[in-house]
Scaffold this motif. Structure first.
Motif, short mmCIF file in Angstrom:
data_model
loop_
_atom_site.label_atom_id
_atom_site.label_comp_id
_atom_site.label_asym_id
_atom_site.label_seq_id
_atom_site.Cartn_x
_atom_site.Cartn_y
_atom_site.Cartn_z
N GLY A 182 0.80 -1.21 0.00
CA GLY A 182 0.00 0.00 0.00
C GLY A 182 0.83 1.26 0.00
O GLY A 182 0.38 2.31 -0.43
N ARG A 183 2.05 1.22 0.48
CA ARG A 183 2.88 2.40 0.57
C ARG A 183 3.26 2.94 -0.80
O ARG A 183 3.38 4.13 -0.99
N SER A 227 1.45 2.84 -3.56
CA SER A 227 0.31 3.58 -4.10
C SER A 227 0.08 4.88 -3.33
O SER A 227 -0.34 5.87 -3.92
N ASP A 228 0.39 4.89 -2.03
CA ASP A 228 0.28 6.13 -1.26
C ASP A 228 1.28 7.16 -1.76
O ASP A 228 0.98 8.36 -1.80
N CYS A 229 2.45 6.72 -2.14
CA CYS A 229 3.48 7.62 -2.66
C CYS A 229 3.01 8.24 -3.98
O CYS A 229 3.13 9.44 -4.18
N ARG A 239 -0.05 8.61 -4.92
CA ARG A 239 -1.20 9.46 -4.63
C ARG A 239 -0.76 10.84 -4.16
O ARG A 239 -1.43 11.84 -4.42
N LYS A 240 0.38 10.91 -3.48
CA LYS A 240 0.92 12.19 -3.01
C LYS A 240 1.77 12.86 -4.08
O LYS A 240 2.57 13.72 -3.78
#
Length: 65
Positions: A26-27, A29-31, A33-34
């Motif tokens: 998940g990290r 995709s979080d990166c 997204r930011k």
């Protein structure tokens, strides 16, 4: 019967490690997204470290957007 008492903690330890392994996925995709990107071991120039994608990959974000 004594082996069962030794195997139970080992099985619980393996289950605990498997539960935490999905967090690294998940990290990344979080990166993204930011509005960041993943880089191996260090971020290029004119970028800042904004987190981690995985063990060896850092989440980098450009200074000017």
């Amino acid at each position: 019967m004594r082996i069962v008492y030794l195997l139970l903690p080992f099985i619980l330890l393996l289950a605990q490690g498997a539960a935490g392994s999905s967090q690294a996925l998940g990290r990344k995709s979080d990166c993204f997204r930011k509005s960041g990107f993943c880089a191996f071991l260090k971020c290029p120039s004119l970028t800042l470290i904004s987190g981690k994608c995985s063990r060896f990959y850092l989440c980098c974000k450009r200074i000017w957007g």
